[in-house]
Design a protein around this motif. Sequence first.
Motif, short mmCIF file in Angstrom:
data_model
loop_
_atom_site.label_atom_id
_atom_site.label_comp_id
_atom_site.label_asym_id
_atom_site.label_seq_id
_atom_site.Cartn_x
_atom_site.Cartn_y
_atom_site.Cartn_z
N ALA A 237 42.95 31.40 36.84
CA ALA A 237 42.91 30.37 35.80
C ALA A 237 41.77 29.39 36.04
CB ALA A 237 44.24 29.62 35.76
N ARG A 238 41.30 29.30 37.28
CA ARG A 238 40.28 28.32 37.62
C ARG A 238 38.88 28.89 37.81
NH1 ARG A 238 42.69 25.12 42.60
NH2 ARG A 238 42.31 27.18 43.42
N ASP B 274 47.13 34.24 40.22
CA ASP B 274 47.04 33.75 38.84
C ASP B 274 46.41 32.36 38.77
OD1 ASP B 274 48.16 36.08 37.87
OD2 ASP B 274 50.19 35.28 37.86
N THR B 275 46.74 31.51 39.73
CA THR B 275 46.18 30.17 39.76
C THR B 275 44.66 30.24 39.96
OG1 THR B 275 48.22 29.29 40.67
CG2 THR B 275 46.26 27.93 40.92
N LEU B 276 44.25 31.10 40.87
CA LEU B 276 42.81 31.25 41.10
C LEU B 276 42.12 31.80 39.86
CD1 LEU B 276 42.86 32.74 44.71
CD2 LEU B 276 42.22 30.42 44.04
N TRP C 258 40.82 34.79 47.23
CA TRP C 258 42.11 35.31 47.66
C TRP C 258 41.94 36.12 48.95
CZ3 TRP C 258 44.26 39.99 48.80
CH2 TRP C 258 45.65 40.01 48.94
N ALA D 141 37.59 34.68 42.15
CA ALA D 141 39.01 34.52 42.46
C ALA D 141 39.45 35.56 43.49
CB ALA D 141 39.85 34.64 41.19
#
Length: 59
Positions: A6-7, A2-4, A17, A13
């Motif tokens: 978002a960026r 989720d953090t990836l 990952w 992403a």
Amino acid sequence: MDTLLARMRPDLALRRWMDCFADHVEARGEMGDALRALIDADVLTVVRSRERLAGEHEA
């Protein structure tokens, strides 16, 4: 993940990952090789490891 997401874009992403996961798998394999080498050299034994974990043996 989720953090990836978002960026960065989803495709980037996912790639990031997957790169991180591959690094993790590689590191675990290398750790296993290192532990096997210590066991083969009789530096690390199950008995000594249990003693140290139980606090029964001075380092």
